[in-house]
Scaffold this motif. Structure first.
Motif, PDB file in Angstrom:
ATOM      1  N   PHE A 141      56.615  52.222  10.734  1.00  0.00           N
ATOM      2  CA  PHE A 141      55.366  51.648  11.234  1.00  0.00           C
ATOM      3  C   PHE A 141      54.690  50.811  10.144  1.00  0.00           C
ATOM      4  O   PHE A 141      54.079  49.775  10.438  1.00  0.00           O
ATOM      5  N   PHE A 142      54.818  51.256   8.896  1.00  0.00           N
ATOM      6  CA  PHE A 142      54.289  50.470   7.784  1.00  0.00           C
ATOM      7  C   PHE A 142      55.018  49.134   7.677  1.00  0.00           C
ATOM      8  O   PHE A 142      54.395  48.088   7.457  1.00  0.00           O
ATOM      9  N   ASP A 143      56.337  49.151   7.868  1.00  0.00           N
ATOM     10  CA  ASP A 143      57.127  47.929   7.788  1.00  0.00           C
ATOM     11  C   ASP A 143      56.715  46.930   8.872  1.00  0.00           C
ATOM     12  O   ASP A 143      56.559  45.736   8.594  1.00  0.00           O
ATOM     13  N   VAL A 144      56.532  47.425  10.100  1.00  0.00           N
ATOM     14  CA  VAL A 144      56.105  46.545  11.198  1.00  0.00           C
ATOM     15  C   VAL A 144      54.736  45.953  10.890  1.00  0.00           C
ATOM     16  O   VAL A 144      54.503  44.744  11.059  1.00  0.00           O
ATOM     17  N   TRP A 145      53.822  46.801  10.421  1.00  0.00           N
ATOM     18  CA  TRP A 145      52.472  46.337  10.080  1.00  0.00           C
ATOM     19  C   TRP A 145      52.522  45.275   8.976  1.00  0.00           C
ATOM     20  O   TRP A 145      51.883  44.217   9.096  1.00  0.00           O
ATOM     21  N   TYR A 147      55.071  43.383   8.030  1.00  0.00           N
ATOM     22  CA  TYR A 147      55.760  42.168   8.489  1.00  0.00           C
ATOM     23  C   TYR A 147      54.765  41.206   9.123  1.00  0.00           C
ATOM     24  O   TYR A 147      54.752  40.006   8.807  1.00  0.00           O
ATOM     25  N   HIS A 148      53.919  41.727   9.991  1.00  0.00           N
ATOM     26  CA  HIS A 148      52.961  40.858  10.690  1.00  0.00           C
ATOM     27  C   HIS A 148      51.787  40.463   9.790  1.00  0.00           C
ATOM     28  O   HIS A 148      51.182  39.402  10.013  1.00  0.00           O
ATOM     29  N   LYS A 149      51.486  41.279   8.783  1.00  0.00           N
ATOM     30  CA  LYS A 149      50.482  40.878   7.797  1.00  0.00           C
ATOM     31  C   LYS A 149      50.978  39.677   6.992  1.00  0.00           C
ATOM     32  O   LYS A 149      50.234  38.718   6.760  1.00  0.00           O
ATOM     33  N   ARG A 168      58.427  37.019   5.019  1.00  0.00           N
ATOM     34  CA  ARG A 168      57.938  38.175   5.776  1.00  0.00           C
ATOM     35  C   ARG A 168      59.028  39.221   5.950  1.00  0.00           C
ATOM     36  O   ARG A 168      58.738  40.423   5.981  1.00  0.00           O
ATOM     37  N   ASN A 169      60.282  38.781   6.060  1.00  0.00           N
ATOM     38  CA  ASN A 169      61.403  39.712   6.168  1.00  0.00           C
ATOM     39  C   ASN A 169      61.563  40.529   4.883  1.00  0.00           C
ATOM     40  O   ASN A 169      61.543  41.763   4.908  1.00  0.00           O
TER      41      ASN A 169
END
Length: 241
Positions: A141-145, A147-149, A168-169
């Motif tokens: 969930f941190f990675d998804v957050w 990525y979009h940050k 971002r990747n």
């Protein structure tokens, strides 16, 4: 065949398999890979090998492939679908730990040959799966957050939503994997391996994760290209109809 060569081939095969799953099954293929990888990685992590001059557990590449999947889903379908991929991984892990734990409740017959090996492997599963699940929830969930940050930052700074995919990747995955590298060995193996071995596992795991994170970028670009070609073909077919 050396461990080093097997690891390199494994990375290429598993990352390519993610692309094939997406090409053939679309988003559902990516979700399928998440389910497969979360189960297999938690079995594979029991194996300790030596490669590139370091001691390491297996499962790192499979686990890294789940970050590849969530980045692909984030890039093509958005944050909510990427969170759904993480929730699929969580549900898969919970189901697997319940099912595998139930196997140990049976009393084998006199002709059984598999139960001793099953007990050796899966008696560790509840702890490993609990550790994996806790870390998976935090890190994914941190990675998804993140990525979009990163995506929001580059879009605002450069007024370009398409560019800086590589940033971002890698910017999300490298930081997330550092968090994973510290948390998982502590949760899963504290008291099982000596402190020196734990530190060695952390260092070797992050070295592997640096390589796997950098290596997954072309595969994210490839899946985005496949997506856009499919969308273009669908639009052309609709216009012709």
């Amino acid at each position: 065949m050396t461990n080093e060569l097997i690891l390199i081939l494994t990375l290429l095969v598993e990352y390519s398999a993610v692309v094939v799953c997406y090409r053939l099954l679309g988003k559902h293929g990516l979700y399928m890979w998440i389910a497969l990888a979360t189960i297999a990685a938690n079995i594979e992590v029991l194996i300790l090998v030596r490669a590139f001059g370091m001691e390491m557990t297996l499962g790192n590449i499979l686990f890294a492939s789940t970050f590849l999947v969530t980045d692909i889903v984030s890039e093509i379908y958005g944050k909510e679908d990427s969170k759904r991929a993480v929730r699929i991984g969580i549900a898969t892990s919970l189901c697997f730990v319940v099912i595998s734990s139930s196997w140990l409740l049976y009393t084998p017959s006199s002709g059984d040959f598999a139960m001793p090996a099953i007990r050796t492997v899966f008696s560790h599963t509840p702890r490993l799966m609990a550790a994996s699940l806790a870390v998976y929830i935090i890190v994914q969930f941190f990675d998804v957050w993140l990525y979009h940050k990163w995506w929001g930052f580059t879009e605002k700074r450069f007024h370009d939503r398409d560019s800086f995919l590589w940033l971002r990747n890698n910017g999300s995955t490298l930081v997330s994997q550092l968090l994973n590298t510290v948390l998982y060995p502590l949760f899963a193996f504290a008291g099982t391996y000596p402190a020196g071995t734990l530190v060695s596992i952390m260092i070797s795991s992050y070295v592997i994760f640096i390589v796997t994170s950098l290596a997954d970028t072309p595969f994210v670009y490839l899946c985005r290209r496949i997506s856009r070609r499919q969308t273009s073909a669908e639009q052309t077919a609709e216009s012709e109809a």
